[in-house]
Enzyme design. Structure first.
Site, PDB file in Angstrom:
ATOM      1  N   ARG A 126       0.849  -1.192   0.000  1.00  0.00           N
ATOM      2  CA  ARG A 126       0.000   0.000   0.000  1.00  0.00           C
ATOM      3  C   ARG A 126       0.886   1.244   0.000  1.00  0.00           C
ATOM      4  O   ARG A 126       1.972   1.238   0.578  1.00  0.00           O
ATOM      5  CB  ARG A 126      -0.920  -0.005   1.214  1.00  0.00           C
ATOM      6  CG  ARG A 126      -1.908  -1.182   1.215  1.00  0.00           C
ATOM      7  CD  ARG A 126      -2.753  -1.213   2.469  1.00  0.00           C
ATOM      8  NE  ARG A 126      -3.667  -2.355   2.455  1.00  0.00           N
ATOM      9  CZ  ARG A 126      -3.363  -3.578   2.907  1.00  0.00           C
ATOM     10  NH1 ARG A 126      -2.166  -3.788   3.441  1.00  0.00           N
ATOM     11  NH2 ARG A 126      -4.236  -4.561   2.854  1.00  0.00           N
ATOM     12  N   LYS A 144      -2.338  -2.194   7.628  1.00  0.00           N
ATOM     13  CA  LYS A 144      -3.785  -2.004   7.696  1.00  0.00           C
ATOM     14  C   LYS A 144      -4.453  -3.091   8.532  1.00  0.00           C
ATOM     15  O   LYS A 144      -5.387  -2.810   9.289  1.00  0.00           O
ATOM     16  CB  LYS A 144      -4.364  -1.994   6.272  1.00  0.00           C
ATOM     17  CG  LYS A 144      -5.862  -1.802   6.210  1.00  0.00           C
ATOM     18  CD  LYS A 144      -6.344  -1.789   4.770  1.00  0.00           C
ATOM     19  CE  LYS A 144      -7.860  -1.617   4.710  1.00  0.00           C
ATOM     20  NZ  LYS A 144      -8.345  -1.607   3.304  1.00  0.00           N
ATOM     21  N   HIS A 191      -1.706   3.098  -5.589  1.00  0.00           N
ATOM     22  CA  HIS A 191      -2.376   1.912  -5.053  1.00  0.00           C
ATOM     23  C   HIS A 191      -2.660   0.901  -6.157  1.00  0.00           C
ATOM     24  O   HIS A 191      -2.742  -0.300  -5.910  1.00  0.00           O
ATOM     25  CB  HIS A 191      -3.682   2.325  -4.364  1.00  0.00           C
ATOM     26  CG  HIS A 191      -4.202   1.323  -3.378  1.00  0.00           C
ATOM     27  ND1 HIS A 191      -4.745   0.111  -3.754  1.00  0.00           N
ATOM     28  CD2 HIS A 191      -4.266   1.345  -2.023  1.00  0.00           C
ATOM     29  CE1 HIS A 191      -5.126  -0.557  -2.678  1.00  0.00           C
ATOM     30  NE2 HIS A 191      -4.836   0.168  -1.616  1.00  0.00           N
ATOM     31  N   ARG A 216      -0.987  -2.580  -6.865  1.00  0.00           N
ATOM     32  CA  ARG A 216      -1.472  -3.802  -6.214  1.00  0.00           C
ATOM     33  C   ARG A 216      -2.450  -4.539  -7.125  1.00  0.00           C
ATOM     34  O   ARG A 216      -2.385  -5.759  -7.270  1.00  0.00           O
ATOM     35  CB  ARG A 216      -2.120  -3.448  -4.881  1.00  0.00           C
ATOM     36  CG  ARG A 216      -1.128  -2.911  -3.867  1.00  0.00           C
ATOM     37  CD  ARG A 216      -1.787  -2.320  -2.638  1.00  0.00           C
ATOM     38  NE  ARG A 216      -2.626  -3.227  -1.905  1.00  0.00           N
ATOM     39  CZ  ARG A 216      -2.189  -4.190  -1.098  1.00  0.00           C
ATOM     40  NH1 ARG A 216      -0.884  -4.385  -0.940  1.00  0.00           N
ATOM     41  NH2 ARG A 216      -3.030  -4.963  -0.444  1.00  0.00           N
ATOM     42  N   HIS A 225      -3.913  -9.157   2.468  1.00  0.00           N
ATOM     43  CA  HIS A 225      -5.349  -9.040   2.668  1.00  0.00           C
ATOM     44  C   HIS A 225      -5.739  -9.806   3.922  1.00  0.00           C
ATOM     45  O   HIS A 225      -5.012 -10.687   4.382  1.00  0.00           O
ATOM     46  CB  HIS A 225      -6.108  -9.583   1.455  1.00  0.00           C
ATOM     47  CG  HIS A 225      -6.044  -8.668   0.275  1.00  0.00           C
ATOM     48  ND1 HIS A 225      -6.344  -9.069  -1.009  1.00  0.00           N
ATOM     49  CD2 HIS A 225      -5.712  -7.353   0.180  1.00  0.00           C
ATOM     50  CE1 HIS A 225      -6.204  -8.050  -1.840  1.00  0.00           C
ATOM     51  NE2 HIS A 225      -5.813  -7.004  -1.148  1.00  0.00           N
ATOM     52  N   TYR A 235      -0.847 -20.459   9.739  1.00  0.00           N
ATOM     53  CA  TYR A 235      -0.197 -21.569   9.040  1.00  0.00           C
ATOM     54  C   TYR A 235       0.376 -21.087   7.712  1.00  0.00           C
ATOM     55  O   TYR A 235       1.527 -21.364   7.378  1.00  0.00           O
ATOM     56  CB  TYR A 235      -1.207 -22.688   8.790  1.00  0.00           C
ATOM     57  CG  TYR A 235      -0.633 -23.829   7.978  1.00  0.00           C
ATOM     58  CD1 TYR A 235       0.138 -24.827   8.574  1.00  0.00           C
ATOM     59  CD2 TYR A 235      -0.841 -23.899   6.602  1.00  0.00           C
ATOM     60  CE1 TYR A 235       0.679 -25.858   7.822  1.00  0.00           C
ATOM     61  CE2 TYR A 235      -0.304 -24.922   5.840  1.00  0.00           C
ATOM     62  CZ  TYR A 235       0.456 -25.903   6.461  1.00  0.00           C
ATOM     63  OH  TYR A 235       0.977 -26.912   5.711  1.00  0.00           O
TER      64      TYR A 235
END
Length: 258
Positions: A103, A130, A193, A196, A219, A229
């Site tokens: 970001r 974030k 941005h 991404r 995310h 994991y």
């Protein structure tokens, strides 16, 4: 597998689109393509019908996070970035942005203390993320070369990309967007941005595992056990993907079209 038609797959994708999930529809098409290509390779099907639907879905549009995703145009953008004639630190920030696709706020406030260069890692603290979790960005050879260029310009400062007014603050949040405008890209074409979205779209198109892409995009992961994991076990795949991504951008810059 061999009986599946492009029309049947498109019908399924249209149902996803009807719910307003246009990006999901594109990702499902990419995933179906990976399955069908495996079927072709193992003699279960004659053709990847998902490839026939590449232009059949509505494009993913974001007014705020516009991005170039056509490979030929990405190559043009990479060449434009290389030609940027502004401040040297800003030029290097612009070059690093598509390689790491974090970001904009995470990039502009990057601190040298976050970088483990011997291990080719950028470890962004949870406080700056974030989602509030430590995020690891494997650094490609190309990204490391950019950091080597930045070092002499840092002069011992805290930030990789300090404000032009003072080294005690990072560059402003609109600096990369302003540089893109200077290169001739409007806010409807490409944003900071948007790197991404560019990476997400093209990495999915190239068949990288969606889970690995989502992890690298940092995310949210609703299943916290699965998230822990994945982050522990999939870093080698992410390293491989990040290097492949940088190599791909180099090929596009040099004139490859896919």
């Amino acid at each position: 597998m061999g009986a599946i038609t492009a029309q049947e797959l498109l019908s399924t994708l249209r149902r996803i689109e009807a719910r307003g999930r246009h990006e999901t529809a594109h990702r499902v098409r990419a995933l179906a393509g990976r399955v069908l290509r495996f079927a072709v390779a193992t003699g279960r099907a004659q053709h990847d019908v998902a490839a026939d639907l590449k232009d059949a879905l509505a494009p993913v549009k974001s007014q705020n996070f516009a991005s170039v995703t056509d490979p030929a145009r990405v190559g043009e953008l990479m060449r434009a970035i290389d030609s940027y004639g502004g401040h040297p630190v800003m030029a290097l920030a612009l070059k690093l942005a598509p390689l790491v696709f974090v970001r904009p706020g995470e990039l502009r406030a990057a601190e040298w203390s976050e970088f483990d260069l011997p291990n080719a890692e950028w470890r962004i603290p949870a406080a700056r993320m974030k989602m509030g979790e430590l995020h690891i960005v494997p650094l490609s050879r190309q990204a490391l070369a950019i950091l080597d260029e930045l070092k002499p310009l840092a002069r011992g400062g805290r930030y990789l990309f300090p404000s032009l007014r003072t080294r005690d603050r990072p560059m402003s949040d609109n600096t990369i967007n302003a540089a893109l405008r200077r290169l001739g890209y409007s806010k409807e074409e490409q944003t900071g941005h948007g790197f991404r979205s560019m990476a997400s779209t093209l990495l999915n198109e190239q068949g990288f595992p969606p889970d690995v892409i989502e992890l690298q995009l940092a995310h949210s992961e609703r299943n916290k056990v699965r998230a822990a994991y994945n982050k522990a076990q999939r870093l080698p795949e992410r390293r491989k993907m990040m290097q492949a991504w940088s190599d791909y951008l180099v090929r596009l810059k040099e004139g490859a079209v896919s």
